[in-house]
Scaffold this motif. Sequence first.
Motif, PDB file in Angstrom:
ATOM      1  N   LEU A  63       6.273  29.649   6.393  1.00 50.91           N
ATOM      2  CA  LEU A  63       6.186  28.789   7.577  1.00 50.91           C
ATOM      3  C   LEU A  63       4.743  28.496   7.973  1.00 50.91           C
ATOM      4  CD1 LEU A  63       8.976  30.251   9.901  1.00 50.91           C
ATOM      5  CD2 LEU A  63       9.151  28.489   8.143  1.00 50.91           C
ATOM      6  N   LYS A  64       3.794  29.046   7.235  1.00 52.29           N
ATOM      7  CA  LYS A  64       2.390  28.852   7.609  1.00 52.29           C
ATOM      8  C   LYS A  64       2.053  27.372   7.618  1.00 52.29           C
ATOM      9  CE  LYS A  64      -2.246  30.548   6.622  1.00 52.29           C
ATOM     10  NZ  LYS A  64      -3.062  31.453   5.794  1.00 52.29           N
ATOM     11  N   SER A 580      -7.495   5.474   0.399  1.00 57.48           N
ATOM     12  CA  SER A 580      -7.421   6.399  -0.730  1.00 57.48           C
ATOM     13  C   SER A 580      -7.437   7.806  -0.151  1.00 57.48           C
ATOM     14  CB  SER A 580      -8.604   6.184  -1.677  1.00 57.48           C
ATOM     15  OG  SER A 580      -8.533   7.085  -2.765  1.00 57.48           O
ATOM     16  N   ILE A 581      -6.436   8.609  -0.468  1.00 57.57           N
ATOM     17  CA  ILE A 581      -6.262   9.904   0.194  1.00 57.57           C
ATOM     18  C   ILE A 581      -5.798  10.945  -0.820  1.00 57.57           C
ATOM     19  CG2 ILE A 581      -3.846   9.496   0.833  1.00 57.57           C
ATOM     20  CD1 ILE A 581      -6.359  10.989   3.280  1.00 57.57           C
ATOM     21  N   PRO A 582      -6.322  12.168  -0.779  1.00 57.85           N
ATOM     22  CA  PRO A 582      -5.827  13.231  -1.661  1.00 57.85           C
ATOM     23  C   PRO A 582      -4.364  13.545  -1.376  1.00 57.85           C
ATOM     24  CG  PRO A 582      -7.971  13.808  -0.744  1.00 57.85           C
ATOM     25  CD  PRO A 582      -7.502  12.593  -0.006  1.00 57.85           C
ATOM     26  N   LEU A 583      -3.642  13.918  -2.392  1.00 54.90           N
ATOM     27  CA  LEU A 583      -2.208  14.172  -2.264  1.00 54.90           C
ATOM     28  C   LEU A 583      -1.902  15.215  -1.205  1.00 54.90           C
ATOM     29  CD1 LEU A 583       0.719  13.896  -3.156  1.00 54.90           C
ATOM     30  CD2 LEU A 583       0.234  15.459  -5.058  1.00 54.90           C
ATOM     31  N   GLU A 584      -2.667  16.320  -1.181  1.00 54.21           N
ATOM     32  CA  GLU A 584      -2.342  17.382  -0.223  1.00 54.21           C
ATOM     33  C   GLU A 584      -2.533  16.931   1.221  1.00 54.21           C
ATOM     34  OE1 GLU A 584      -6.608  18.279  -1.657  1.00 54.21           O
ATOM     35  OE2 GLU A 584      -4.697  17.601  -2.511  1.00 54.21           O
ATOM     36  N   ARG A 585      -3.510  16.059   1.471  1.00 53.80           N
ATOM     37  CA  ARG A 585      -3.726  15.578   2.834  1.00 53.80           C
ATOM     38  C   ARG A 585      -2.603  14.637   3.263  1.00 53.80           C
ATOM     39  NH1 ARG A 585      -9.500  16.230   4.548  1.00 53.80           N
ATOM     40  NH2 ARG A 585      -9.101  14.682   6.162  1.00 53.80           N
ATOM     41  N   LEU A 586      -2.107  13.842   2.333  1.00 52.29           N
ATOM     42  CA  LEU A 586      -0.985  12.958   2.664  1.00 52.29           C
ATOM     43  C   LEU A 586       0.260  13.771   2.985  1.00 52.29           C
ATOM     44  CD1 LEU A 586       0.512  10.305   2.911  1.00 52.29           C
ATOM     45  CD2 LEU A 586       0.706  10.233   0.421  1.00 52.29           C
ATOM     46  N   ILE A 587       0.554  14.767   2.173  1.00 45.05           N
ATOM     47  CA  ILE A 587       1.738  15.602   2.431  1.00 45.05           C
ATOM     48  C   ILE A 587       1.627  16.268   3.792  1.00 45.05           C
ATOM     49  CG2 ILE A 587       3.019  17.637   1.665  1.00 45.05           C
ATOM     50  CD1 ILE A 587       2.233  16.905  -1.211  1.00 45.05           C
ATOM     51  N   PHE A 588       0.466  16.805   4.102  1.00 45.50           N
ATOM     52  CA  PHE A 588       0.264  17.435   5.405  1.00 45.50           C
ATOM     53  C   PHE A 588       0.396  16.426   6.534  1.00 45.50           C
ATOM     54  CE2 PHE A 588      -3.039  18.538   8.680  1.00 45.50           C
ATOM     55  CZ  PHE A 588      -2.257  19.466   9.344  1.00 45.50           C
ATOM     56  N   ALA A 589      -0.149  15.234   6.338  1.00 45.49           N
ATOM     57  CA  ALA A 589      -0.170  14.214   7.390  1.00 45.49           C
ATOM     58  C   ALA A 589       1.223  13.761   7.795  1.00 45.49           C
ATOM     59  CB  ALA A 589      -0.989  13.012   6.932  1.00 45.49           C
ATOM     60  N   LEU A 590       2.201  13.919   6.915  1.00 44.38           N
ATOM     61  CA  LEU A 590       3.560  13.469   7.236  1.00 44.38           C
ATOM     62  C   LEU A 590       4.163  14.238   8.407  1.00 44.38           C
ATOM     63  CD1 LEU A 590       4.992  12.982   3.624  1.00 44.38           C
ATOM     64  CD2 LEU A 590       4.059  11.248   5.175  1.00 44.38           C
ATOM     65  N   GLY A 591       3.597  15.388   8.731  1.00 43.42           N
ATOM     66  CA  GLY A 591       4.046  16.125   9.913  1.00 43.42           C
ATOM     67  C   GLY A 591       5.416  16.730   9.764  1.00 43.42           C
ATOM     68  N   ILE A 592       5.782  17.118   8.558  1.00 39.01           N
ATOM     69  CA  ILE A 592       7.094  17.708   8.305  1.00 39.01           C
ATOM     70  C   ILE A 592       7.110  19.138   8.816  1.00 39.01           C
ATOM     71  CG2 ILE A 592       8.728  18.379   6.501  1.00 39.01           C
ATOM     72  CD1 ILE A 592       7.552  16.027   4.849  1.00 39.01           C
ATOM     73  N   HIS A 594       7.307  22.888   9.309  1.00 37.09           N
ATOM     74  CA  HIS A 594       7.022  24.046   8.462  1.00 37.09           C
ATOM     75  C   HIS A 594       6.009  23.748   7.355  1.00 37.09           C
ATOM     76  CE1 HIS A 594      10.307  25.764  10.585  1.00 37.09           C
ATOM     77  NE2 HIS A 594      11.268  25.236   9.846  1.00 37.09           N
ATOM     78  N   VAL A 595       5.618  22.488   7.168  1.00 38.48           N
ATOM     79  CA  VAL A 595       4.684  22.156   6.086  1.00 38.48           C
ATOM     80  C   VAL A 595       3.283  22.015   6.669  1.00 38.48           C
ATOM     81  CG1 VAL A 595       4.084  20.550   4.238  1.00 38.48           C
ATOM     82  CG2 VAL A 595       6.483  21.004   4.769  1.00 38.48           C
ATOM     83  N   GLY A 596       2.499  23.094   6.562  1.00 33.97           N
ATOM     84  CA  GLY A 596       1.130  23.076   7.036  1.00 33.97           C
ATOM     85  C   GLY A 596       0.170  22.770   5.901  1.00 33.97           C
ATOM     86  N   GLU A 597      -1.121  22.942   6.178  1.00 36.19           N
ATOM     87  CA  GLU A 597      -2.142  22.619   5.175  1.00 36.19           C
ATOM     88  C   GLU A 597      -1.987  23.464   3.920  1.00 36.19           C
ATOM     89  OE1 GLU A 597      -6.274  21.017   6.798  1.00 36.19           O
ATOM     90  OE2 GLU A 597      -5.657  22.836   7.846  1.00 36.19           O
ATOM     91  N   THR A 598      -1.729  24.770   4.095  1.00 34.45           N
ATOM     92  CA  THR A 598      -1.593  25.645   2.936  1.00 34.45           C
ATOM     93  C   THR A 598      -0.397  25.248   2.093  1.00 34.45           C
ATOM     94  OG1 THR A 598      -2.632  27.482   4.124  1.00 34.45           O
ATOM     95  CG2 THR A 598      -1.318  28.035   2.185  1.00 34.45           C
ATOM     96  N   ALA A 599       0.748  25.004   2.755  1.00 40.57           N
ATOM     97  CA  ALA A 599       1.944  24.593   2.013  1.00 40.57           C
ATOM     98  C   ALA A 599       1.721  23.256   1.328  1.00 40.57           C
ATOM     99  CB  ALA A 599       3.141  24.511   2.958  1.00 40.57           C
ATOM    100  N   ALA A 600       1.036  22.335   1.999  1.00 39.49           N
ATOM    101  CA  ALA A 600       0.765  21.023   1.400  1.00 39.49           C
ATOM    102  C   ALA A 600      -0.083  21.173   0.143  1.00 39.49           C
ATOM    103  CB  ALA A 600       0.067  20.118   2.412  1.00 39.49           C
ATOM    104  N   GLN A 601      -1.043  22.080   0.173  1.00 38.13           N
ATOM    105  CA  GLN A 601      -1.875  22.313  -1.004  1.00 38.13           C
ATOM    106  C   GLN A 601      -1.055  22.885  -2.151  1.00 38.13           C
ATOM    107  OE1 GLN A 601      -4.935  24.853   0.516  1.00 38.13           O
ATOM    108  NE2 GLN A 601      -5.990  23.224   1.618  1.00 38.13           N
ATOM    109  N   LEU A 602      -0.137  23.812  -1.825  1.00 37.75           N
ATOM    110  CA  LEU A 602       0.727  24.388  -2.858  1.00 37.75           C
ATOM    111  C   LEU A 602       1.610  23.322  -3.489  1.00 37.75           C
ATOM    112  CD1 LEU A 602       1.851  27.654  -1.015  1.00 37.75           C
ATOM    113  CD2 LEU A 602       0.274  27.505  -2.937  1.00 37.75           C
TER     114      LEU A 602
END
Length: 754
Positions: A63-64, A580-592, A594-602
Amino acid sequence: MAEETPVEELSAEEAAAELARLAAEIARADRAYHLEDAPEISDAEYDRLKRRNAEIEARFPDLKRADSPGERVGARPSETFAKVRHAVRMLSLENAFERAEVAEFDARIRRYLNLGAEAPLNFTAEPKIDGLSLSIRYEGGRLVQAATRGDGAEGEDVTRNVRTIGEIPGRLEGAPDILEVRGEVYMGHDDFAALNARQEAAGAKRFANPRNAAAGSLRQLDPEVTRARPLRFFAYGWGALSAPLGDTQMAALERLGALGFPVNPLTRLCDGLDEMLAHYAQIEQQRATLGYDIDGVVYKVNDLGLQERLGYRSTTPRWALAHKFPAELAWTLLEAIDIQVGRTGALSPVARLTPVTVGGVVVSNATLHNEDYIAGRDSKGDPIRGGKDIRVGDWVQVYRAGDVIPKVADVDLSRRPDDATPYEFPKTCPACGSDAIREEGDSVRRCTGGLICPAQAIEKLKHFVSRGAFDIEGLGAKQVEQFYLLSWIREPADIFTLRDRDAAGEKALLEPDEVLDRLEGEESGEARARLAAALGLETFERDSVAERFAERSRTPLARHLGWGEKSAANLFEAIDERRSIPLERLIFALGIRHVGETAAQLLARHYGTWENFIAAMEPAAAEEGSAWNDLLSIDGVGPVLARSLVKSLTQPAERASVDRLAACLTVEEAEPPATSDSPVAGKTVVFTGTLEKMTRAEAKARAESLGAKVSGSVSPKTDLLVAGPGAGSKAKKAAELGVETIDEDGWLKLIGAG
C-alpha cells in the motif's frame, strides 16, 4: 495522546485511507516548516505522524504510496535563492518515541550485522537541536559555499549570510582539502526574547518561536539583516570529504571541535541500550534549562565502518535514530466539524477549533479520523476515550505529534454545553450529493459519485500535477482548482488540449450570471472565496464579473483568469514540456488508490512500456490466469494494490479518460539501472530459506542495486533462485520449472562478493 486503532488491527482499506491522509498532511507540514518557516504543527506531532506512516507501510508494504512521506526529505528549495546540489544527500532521521522502539533499533542493527545480543556495540547520543539544517563546504581551508537542506538533494545558497555567523569559521587550519560540515543553525531563548522585543519596538512582526526566527534570519536576501540576528551553530556531522575525520563518530566530532566548530557538550559515547536510554533521561531533565530548543536525542552507531555496512534507506540512514520527546497538549473549543472529500472519495472529518498555541504553533484545525472516532469507538466497536463522543461546542484536548493536522485526544465532559447534540456523520457527499457508503470492514465512508464528484475530480487533478507526477511549472494545486471551477480542465487530457481550445476561442462553460449564481449560492464563505479567486475577483458584483468576461482584447483563458497573454503562453510551453513523460511518473499521476511512487516504479520496471502495461490490465481483471499471476509476481505488489489497479483501468469511463490522456503523450520506456557490467542486471531473482552470511534485507538491497528484479514468488519468468537452508516449496517449484538454483555462497561468488 489520542487513542488510535493499533496498526496491527487496521484493515487494508483503513490502512490505505490513513496513508493517504498522512501523506497529504505531512506534505503540507513540510512546506510550512521547511519552505515557509511557519510550521502549522509541533515537531512532536510531525514525528508521530511520520512514525505511524512508517508503521503502516511496514505492515502493508503493497500500500506504500508514490508520495509516501518516507520517500521525501524536507521540501523543495525556495525560488528566491540560487540552488545548490548537495554532493552528498542531506537525509532525515528515523524517529522513535518509546523505549521499546529504541530497543528494536538496537536489535535491528544487530540482526542486520549478524551481531549477537551480547556483542559490544557503541553509540553516540547527542541532543537534537530544533533549528535549520545547514551544510558548509570548505575547500583548501576556505569557506566557499553554504546551503540549506532543501529537499535533501538540492538546497538554497545562503553562503553570504552564513559568513556573518560568528560561530562558523571562515578559514580552517589542518582540515581536509574538501570538507562539508553539517550542522544546525539555531537561536537561544534569551536572544530570541530580545529579538522579539526589538521587533515589537520597531513595529515589526514578532516571531512565533526560536526555530522560525533562526530560519527566517538565515534566509534573508540582505546579509546585513542576518548579521544583526543572534544566530548560533552546532556541528553534528559531515558530507563530502577528501580525507576521513576519524574512524568513529565520536572521534570525527572531536576533530570538528578541534577545527573550531561548536559541538554539543552533551554528546556522550554510550555502551549499549541502557546507557543510551539513561543519557536520554538525563538530557530530558535538563531540557528546560539548556537555553535553546531541543526535541529529542539522536543516537548514531559510533563505528564508521559499521555505518558504511549498514548504509541507507531512501531518505534515512540505517545507523541513526532520533528519540523524540513526548508530544505537547492543549485544550480549546471545537467550533465546527467540516467534511473534506479526497481524490478516492473518502469523507474525512476535520475539527475547526478556536485557535490555540501548541508547542509554539497556532492550531486551528485538527483531524477527527472517521465517524467511529467521533462516536468514541474503534474499528471493532470497542470504546476509546472511555466511550466519550465528540460534539460541536465541546472543549477538546489537541496534540501535535508529527503530522500537519493535529489530532483531538480527549473531551472535557464537565464543560459540555447542555444543548450539545451527538454529531451525525453525513450519509451523502457534501460536494456532489451522491450516496456516501461505508463498505464492510472499512472505517471510511466514501462518496459514490466518482467522476461526477467535483471534490474528487479536483483532488485527482491536483495529484496529477503534483511534484512526483507531471509537475507542470505554473500549474499547481491552486491553478488546477481555478481551471476546474471555470470548466477549462475537467480531466487530465484537457490540460494538453488547453492551447488549441484557447486559440480556437473556446469559452469557459460559465456565463457571468452563472458565476454570480454560484458565488451567491455557496453557503460556505470559503467556497465563495475560492470561486472568486479563480476569477481573480475581489468583489462579487455582477458588473465586475460581466466586465471581466467582456474583455475581448485577450483570448478566453487569459480573460477569464485575469492573466496577460505572456503568462498564458508560458503555461502552454510548460505543458508542452511535459508531453513526454517517464512511464513511472505517468502511472503515479493517474492517482489510482494504493499506487504510490514506489509501486509505480515497480510496475514501470516490470512492464517496461505503456503499451505492455495498459494491455495487461484487461486480461488481469478476471483475477486469474497468466496476466493476473504476472502482476502479483512483482515483489511489492499484493492483491489489494493489484485489484485497485485493475479495477480502475478497466472501468469504461475511467479507461476512456486514460486513453484520451495517453493519446496526448509520448510515454518514455522504463530505463533499467545503469549496471551493464552486472551479472544479474535485468534478471528476476528469488531468495528463499535462511541466509547465513547476510540478512534478507541486505541480499535484496544488493540485488536491486545490481539491476536485478527481486520477486517474492517463483514463476516461469524467474531466472535465478538463491536457496539457503530450510528452502521449501519455492525450491520445489523452481526445480519443476527448470529455474537455475544456487546457494548463498554461489550467489556471493556470482556478484563478486564471495
